[in-house]
Scaffold this active site. Sequence first.
Site, PDB file in Angstrom:
ATOM      1  N   ASP A  64     -48.033  13.187  -3.692  1.00 34.28           N
ATOM      2  CA  ASP A  64     -49.317  12.511  -3.569  1.00 34.28           C
ATOM      3  C   ASP A  64     -49.258  11.033  -3.959  1.00 34.28           C
ATOM      4  OD1 ASP A  64     -50.166  15.076  -3.056  1.00 34.28           O
ATOM      5  OD2 ASP A  64     -51.774  15.063  -4.553  1.00 34.28           O
ATOM      6  N   ASP A  65     -50.233  10.319  -3.466  1.00 35.69           N
ATOM      7  CA  ASP A  65     -50.609   8.961  -3.915  1.00 35.69           C
ATOM      8  C   ASP A  65     -49.767   7.831  -3.330  1.00 35.69           C
ATOM      9  OD1 ASP A  65     -52.365  10.431  -5.408  1.00 35.69           O
ATOM     10  OD2 ASP A  65     -51.624   9.792  -7.361  1.00 35.69           O
ATOM     11  N   HIS A 114     -55.114  11.858   1.646  1.00 36.36           N
ATOM     12  CA  HIS A 114     -55.467  11.951   0.217  1.00 36.36           C
ATOM     13  C   HIS A 114     -56.559  10.929  -0.122  1.00 36.36           C
ATOM     14  CE1 HIS A 114     -54.843  13.332  -3.830  1.00 36.36           C
ATOM     15  NE2 HIS A 114     -54.235  12.257  -4.276  1.00 36.36           N
ATOM     16  N   HIS A 118     -58.626   6.983  -3.577  1.00 40.08           N
ATOM     17  CA  HIS A 118     -58.544   7.946  -4.665  1.00 40.08           C
ATOM     18  C   HIS A 118     -59.809   8.048  -5.523  1.00 40.08           C
ATOM     19  CE1 HIS A 118     -56.319  10.551  -7.479  1.00 40.08           C
ATOM     20  NE2 HIS A 118     -55.397  10.604  -6.554  1.00 40.08           N
ATOM     21  N   TYR A 155     -57.682  14.418  -7.288  1.00 43.99           N
ATOM     22  CA  TYR A 155     -57.887  15.294  -8.455  1.00 43.99           C
ATOM     23  C   TYR A 155     -58.054  16.763  -8.049  1.00 43.99           C
ATOM     24  CZ  TYR A 155     -59.016  10.586  -9.890  1.00 43.99           C
ATOM     25  OH  TYR A 155     -58.967   9.230 -10.059  1.00 43.99           O
ATOM     26  N   HIS A 208     -45.645  13.522  -7.452  1.00 43.86           N
ATOM     27  CA  HIS A 208     -46.136  12.183  -7.081  1.00 43.86           C
ATOM     28  C   HIS A 208     -44.943  11.271  -6.823  1.00 43.86           C
ATOM     29  CE1 HIS A 208     -49.530  14.038  -9.190  1.00 43.86           C
ATOM     30  NE2 HIS A 208     -50.304  13.261  -8.448  1.00 43.86           N
TER      31      HIS A 208
HETATM   32 NI    NI Z   1     -53.761  11.798  -6.263  1.00 45.65          NI
END
Ligand code: NI
Length: 252
Positions: A64-65, A114, A118, A155, A208
């Site tokens: 993620d991210d 995603h 965020h 989250y 991540h």
């Molecule tokens: Ni995230």
Amino acid sequence: MVIVVAGAPVPVPRPAMPSLAQDGAPAIKTLSLGVESVAVPSAAVKQPPSVDCRKVKCVALTFDDGPVPQTNEVLDVLRRRGARATFFVLGSQARNHPEVLRRMVAGGNAVGNHSWSHPMLSRLSLKASKSQLNATENAITAAIGPHQRLVRSPYGQDTPKVLKLVRGFGAPLILWSVDPEDWKYRNTGLVTKKVLGAVRRNSIVLLHDIHPTSRGAVAGIVDQLQAKGYVLVTVPELLGSKAKPGARIANG
Ligand code: NI
């Protein structure tokens, strides 16, 4: 919009970058964009579900991210081992690193949404939360062409409101069943140990790719899972027909 870019007769921002040292000349990149946005989808579509997770032990690693330029390190590790994963990207990052998304797809990996920046989607208006998903999807599509929609909420929010949003967006909500809390434990050995200790057949693992310690754990995780007979697949491969719009999925 693609037509405008591809058809633009003037080499738009390129003259500003005359340097030969620039790897991947901007001129070629810009020109090939139009071609790739046609070529990539057909490559993605023709890729068969090469693994049947009803017959083999599957695990889906997810990241993620990102993407960040260093995501390429993860892609290299996966490629060398014949492993695939799913990258839940932020739109703001995807826009800046479309070439990394193209490498993901070229390696058989999947790309999911995603959000753009965020936020906690449950706190946004419906309009704002839709725009988080839509803008990100546009950035992904601009990079890799048509693809299966997947959403992971920031989250891992799965309130009724978020589930309704994701259903309306036409994607399943993909959560996870293994969380080594790699954002907290910035320790490669510990992250590796936590993942290996918790993985079961059909697990979805949350990592991540923005953290060097997590990127550093991927080789060990993949090697040891493969040694135990696991096949590392994408989320669409893991889920097959279970990936219905609005489905809330934490495990294969
Ligand atoms: Ni995230």
